[in-house]
Design an enzyme around this catalytic site. Structure first.
Site, mmCIF file in Angstrom:
data_model
loop_
_atom_site.group_PDB
_atom_site.id
_atom_site.type_symbol
_atom_site.label_atom_id
_atom_site.label_comp_id
_atom_site.label_asym_id
_atom_site.label_seq_id
_atom_site.Cartn_x
_atom_site.Cartn_y
_atom_site.Cartn_z
ATOM 1 N N ARG A 242 -31.433 8.382 1.627
ATOM 2 C CA ARG A 242 -30.332 9.328 1.465
ATOM 3 C C ARG A 242 -29.119 8.652 0.840
ATOM 4 N NH1 ARG A 242 -32.926 10.615 6.316
ATOM 5 N NH2 ARG A 242 -33.606 12.797 6.446
ATOM 6 N N LYS A 281 -29.600 8.800 9.108
ATOM 7 C CA LYS A 281 -29.174 10.150 9.435
ATOM 8 C C LYS A 281 -29.636 10.597 10.809
ATOM 9 C CE LYS A 281 -29.075 14.903 7.796
ATOM 10 N NZ LYS A 281 -29.525 15.877 6.793
ATOM 11 N N HIS A 345 -30.363 13.608 -4.592
ATOM 12 C CA HIS A 345 -31.198 13.904 -3.427
ATOM 13 C C HIS A 345 -32.591 14.368 -3.847
ATOM 14 C CE1 HIS A 345 -31.386 14.722 0.941
ATOM 15 N NE2 HIS A 345 -32.260 15.650 0.607
ATOM 16 N N ARG A 348 -35.898 12.316 -3.367
ATOM 17 C CA ARG A 348 -36.648 12.396 -2.106
ATOM 18 C C ARG A 348 -37.743 13.459 -2.209
ATOM 19 N NH1 ARG A 348 -34.986 10.438 2.528
ATOM 20 N NH2 ARG A 348 -35.410 12.319 3.747
ATOM 21 N N HIS A 372 -37.668 12.041 8.458
ATOM 22 C CA HIS A 372 -37.475 13.440 8.842
ATOM 23 C C HIS A 372 -37.489 13.537 10.358
ATOM 24 C CE1 HIS A 372 -39.084 15.130 4.766
ATOM 25 N NE2 HIS A 372 -37.792 14.846 4.733
ATOM 26 N N TYR A 382 -44.257 9.649 19.863
ATOM 27 C CA TYR A 382 -45.376 8.846 19.377
ATOM 28 C C TYR A 382 -45.049 8.214 18.026
ATOM 29 C CZ TYR A 382 -49.773 7.733 17.100
ATOM 30 O OH TYR A 382 -50.752 7.089 16.411
#
Length: 419
Positions: A242, A281, A345, A348, A372, A382
């Protein structure tokens, strides 16, 4: 025989505790350390009990007798004095369960569990103090209904701050959920706010179709603007991180020998630079494996900014970062419409598309590398624990090799094999 005030006043401490009796169960207990306390001894349903009335002389003999008489009347009415006092105390404590009190406890819990950093907690609290607490902060949570919770949010929504309204709605829901968990209320009325507010506007992040990568890489090769800007674009494309993670990156975050970049959850703020505390983020440390191509770009960047702290300092100061508009300005110079065609951006999106289309990598590894947020709590725990770091190193190298390949001619991701 009734106790006199003079006898109570002149009572001296002894080696052991002793009692000075008044009438009808009232007595003054004199302790070895010199303190004196009133007690009332009584029987209720055949069981002996006692209740304290406070310290002498703060509670006078006359006042202690009044309290005793009140307690005797309760017993006649079938009320246990001690249980009534407990009930009154619980009622007093319950009266303190305002929305603000619940909000403070919830916020502290998030900090104790390390769900938030101190800085993040302070930002959230500032928003609450400004927009929510002045309206419902002093109200008892049990009396708050859905329509009451919506009042401060409607004001924020009316000012067209839809993203903030959405965040505050989530905070209120979490706080009321905490009140349910504490047993203060039985159900969470905030859950009924779903759909009550206008959703935040989705910002369109334009990205090129993968077929246009050769065209883009050719234009980038012929970009003759500031050299550090060109390297910033290359670094962004290779790491698909980012903008704030890249602009505020410090050299100290890079381990060249291990070929990894560790983006911290939070950074040391740079004086005079807004939001310079921002790290990864998702507010948790994020690892970016570095491909051979990225290491080569870093080596070039080091020749320019290696003496300073920041990878990408601005034009006019080595201690302040590159402008957030720098990459997009360069893309416009290269002929791209950053509102409709390609923005920083968008790299990405392009990387994510290629990784998925290749069919070579697990969803968990891609999601973790994209950093994410996983909505499923079990999967999130996990993924965070395992990190899939071995597969992610292969992903980043594959992406670097793929960009090298398509700089010559386009290859669909699922047909690309590293030679």
């Amino acid at each position: 025989m009734a106790l006199s005030d003079m006898a109570a006043r002149n009572a001296k401490p002894g080696k052991k505790m002793y009692k000075l009796a008044d009438e009808y169960g009232l007595y003054l207990q004199v302790n070895p350390i010199g303190t004196k306390r009133w007690y009332f001894k009584f029987a209720y349903n055949g069981k002996e009990s006692r209740i304290a009335f406070g310290a002498y002389p703060l509670v006078s003999l006359s006042r202690a007798r009044d309290k005793r008489d009140e307690a005797r009347l309760m017993i006649l009415d079938g009320i246990h004095p001690k249980q009534k006092r407990i009930a009154e105390k619980e009622a007093e404590e319950d009266a303190l369960n305002t929305f603000e009190k619940m909000a403070r406890e919830w916020s502290q819990q998030m900090l104790r569990r390390r769900r938030w950093s101190e800085t993040h907690a302070n930002r959230i609290w500032r928003d609450m103090e400004k927009h929510v607490l002045p309206v419902i902060g002093q109200r008892h949570v049990a009396e708050l209904k859905t329509k009451d919770l919506l009042v401060p949010l409607r004001v924020v929504e009316a000012n067209d701050r839809l993203e903030l309204a959405s965040r505050l709605k989530q905070r209120i829901t979490d706080i009321m959920g905490y009140a349910v968990q504490c047993g203060v209320i039985d159900r969470n009325p905030a859950k009924d706010m779903a759909g009550a507010l206008m959703p935040p506007r989705v910002t369109h992040r334009p990205a090129l179709r993968l077929e246009r990568l050769p065209e883009f890489l050719t234009k980038l090769d012929y970009y003759y603007g500031r050299r550090l800007t060109k390297l910033a674009i290359q670094f962004t494309l290779l790491t698909f991180s980012r903008s704030s993670e890249i602009r505020l990156a410090r050299w100290s975050e890079f381990d060249i020998e291990r070929a990894i970049w560790i983006i911290p959850a939070e950074r040391t703020p740079i004086p005079g630079v807004k939001f310079s505390y921002r790290g990864a983020k998702m507010q948790s440390e994020h690892i970016v494996p570095l491909s051979r191509q990225t290491l080569a770009v870093l080596a070039e960047i080091r020749t320019i900014s290696g003496e300073g702290e920041l990878l990408f300092p601005g034009d006019h100061s080595l201690i302040k970062p590159m402008s957030e508009n720098t990459v997009n300005n360069a893309l416009r110079t290269m002929g791209y419409d950053t509102a409709k065609e390609l923005c920083g951006h968008g790299f990405r999106t392009m990387a994510c598309s290629a990784l998925i289309e290749s069919g070579k990598w697990s969803r968990d590894a891609i999601e973790r590398q994209m950093s994410h947020q996983e909505r499923n709590a079990v999967r999130a725990a996990y993924i965070h624990k395992a990190e899939h770091i071995v597969e992610r190193k292969l992903i980043m190298q594959w992406w670097g090799d793929y960009l090298d390949a398509v700089s010559r001619e386009f290859v669909v991701p699922y047909e690309f094999e590293v030679g």
